[in-house]
Design a protein around this motif. Structure first.
Motif, mmCIF file in Angstrom:
data_model
loop_
_atom_site.group_PDB
_atom_site.id
_atom_site.type_symbol
_atom_site.label_atom_id
_atom_site.label_comp_id
_atom_site.label_asym_id
_atom_site.label_seq_id
_atom_site.Cartn_x
_atom_site.Cartn_y
_atom_site.Cartn_z
ATOM 1 N N ARG A 172 37.075 76.498 -3.085
ATOM 2 C CA ARG A 172 37.788 75.322 -2.591
ATOM 3 C C ARG A 172 38.457 75.640 -1.251
ATOM 4 O O ARG A 172 38.502 74.804 -0.351
ATOM 5 C CB ARG A 172 38.807 74.854 -3.624
ATOM 6 N N HIS A 187 44.226 72.459 -2.802
ATOM 7 C CA HIS A 187 42.846 72.611 -3.262
ATOM 8 C C HIS A 187 42.388 71.441 -4.119
ATOM 9 O O HIS A 187 41.181 71.206 -4.253
ATOM 10 C CB HIS A 187 42.697 73.922 -4.046
ATOM 11 N N SER A 188 43.327 70.692 -4.683
ATOM 12 C CA SER A 188 42.937 69.543 -5.500
ATOM 13 C C SER A 188 42.259 68.469 -4.655
ATOM 14 O O SER A 188 41.515 67.639 -5.174
ATOM 15 C CB SER A 188 44.152 68.955 -6.221
ATOM 16 N N THR A 191 38.694 69.127 -5.140
ATOM 17 C CA THR A 191 38.301 68.758 -6.499
ATOM 18 C C THR A 191 38.069 67.256 -6.621
ATOM 19 O O THR A 191 37.071 66.810 -7.201
ATOM 20 C CB THR A 191 39.377 69.197 -7.509
ATOM 21 N N ARG A 195 34.453 65.282 -7.287
ATOM 22 C CA ARG A 195 34.267 64.340 -8.403
ATOM 23 C C ARG A 195 33.731 63.005 -7.898
ATOM 24 O O ARG A 195 32.787 62.445 -8.481
ATOM 25 C CB ARG A 195 35.597 64.134 -9.138
ATOM 26 N N THR A 213 29.358 73.247 -10.499
ATOM 27 C CA THR A 213 30.559 74.080 -10.526
ATOM 28 C C THR A 213 30.157 75.528 -10.792
ATOM 29 O O THR A 213 29.358 75.802 -11.681
ATOM 30 C CB THR A 213 31.520 73.621 -11.629
ATOM 31 N N GLY A 218 33.864 78.199 -7.237
ATOM 32 C CA GLY A 218 34.028 76.884 -6.634
ATOM 33 C C GLY A 218 32.827 76.005 -6.911
ATOM 34 O O GLY A 218 32.563 75.684 -8.079
ATOM 35 N N TYR A 219 32.055 75.685 -5.860
ATOM 36 C CA TYR A 219 30.936 74.768 -6.014
ATOM 37 C C TYR A 219 29.705 75.248 -5.244
ATOM 38 O O TYR A 219 29.826 75.952 -4.236
ATOM 39 C CB TYR A 219 31.328 73.356 -5.514
#
Length: 225
Positions: A172, A187-188, A191, A195, A213, A218-219
Motif C-alpha cells: 500500500r 494506507h486505507s 484499500t 475495493r 491480494t 499488498g496487491y
C-alpha cells in the motif's frame, strides 16, 4: 521516454514530484540546487526542467536565464510566491509555464504532458490490453467488453499503473507513492480504491481474479487467462 530534471531544495517536494513523474513513464533526474541543475544539463540534457524559483545559491530565475543562453529546453517554474509580478518575471525570463505551491502532483504531470506535447517530446500514450479489459491512456478511458467503465481519475491511474506492471506485488505504501505521489499518507486510501476498482473490473468482486491480494504485502495484478 522523455527525460525530466526536477530542481527543488525541499527533499519532500522533490521526492513526491519525482515519484509521480516516474509513475507516468518519465525518466527523471533530480537536483537540490542551481549549480547541480546546470551541471546536470551540461552533462546529460533533459527534455524539460521543473524548476523551483527559490533555491539556495543560484536562484531559479538565474538558472533559467543561464539555460536560455544555450538551450530552448522547456521550463516549468515552481513558486510559493503569490504575486502576479513574480510569475510574470519567471515567464519573461524564459519559463514556459508555472505552478504555484502548494500544488497537486497530478496537475503538475498534466502541465508537463502539455508542454512536452507542444515540443514533440511527450511519451506516446499507451493502449494496455488484458483480455476483455482495455485501458486507452490517450483517450483516458477504460473499457470492459467494449463498455466504458465509470472510473474516477484516481481509479483510472491505479488501474493503468497495475495493468502496466502485471505480476508484481506492491505494498500500500508503494502504491501511495507511485500512484498518488505521496511519501506519507493513510494506507486505507489504497484499500478503499482497490475495493472500488474491483467492483468495476472483476466479474465477481468477492472472488477477484485480476486484482489480487498478496497477504502480508499488498496487491498484485494477474493477467486474464
Amino acid at each position: 521516454m522523455a527525460r525530466v530534471l526536477v530542481v527543488d531544495d525541499d527533499h519532500t517536494v522533490r521526492e513526491v514530484v519525482v515519484s509521480y513523474l516516474r509513475a507516468h513513464e518519465y525518466d527523471v533526474v533530480e537536483a537540490a540546487d542551481g549549480e547541480t541543475a546546470l551541471s546536470t544539463m551540461r552533462e546529460a540534457p533533459a527534455d524539460l526542467v521543473v524548476l523551483d524559483l527559490m533555491l539556495p545559491g543560484i536562484d531559479g530565475l538565474e538558472v533559467c536565464r543561464r539555460l536560455r543562453t544555450t538551450s530552448d529546453v522547456p521550463v516549468i517554474m515552481l513558486t510559493a510566491l503569490g504575486e502576479e509580478t513574480d510569475r510574470v518575471v519567471g515567464l519573461e525570463t524564459g519559463a514556459d509555464d508555472y505552478v504555484s505551491k502548494p500544488f497537486s502532483p497530478r496537475e503538475l504531470v498534466l502541465r508537463v504532458d502539455s508542454v512536452l506535447r507542444r515540443t514533440g517530446a511527450a511519451p506516446t500514450p499507451q493502449r494496455l490490453v488484458d483480455g476483455d479489459l482495455v485501458v486507452d491512456e490517450g483517450a483516458h478511458v477504460a473499457t470492459r467488453d467494449g463498455e466504458a467503465l465509470a472510473l474516477t481519475g484516481r481509479e483510472f491511474d491505479l488501474l493503468r499503473f497495475l495493468l502496466a506492471h502485471p505480476g508484481t506485488a506492491y505494498s500500500r505504501e508503494e502504491l501511495l507513492r507511485e500512484v498518488w505521489g505521496w511519501s506519507i499518507g493513510d494506507h486505507s486510501t489504497v484499500t478503499v480504491h482497490v475495493r472500488r476498482l474491483r467492483e468495476k473490473v472483476e466479474r465477481d468482486p468477492t472472488r477477484p481474479e485480476r486484482l489480487q491480494t498478496v497477504w502480508g504485502v499488498g496487491y498484485r495484478w494477474e493477467t486474464a487467462t
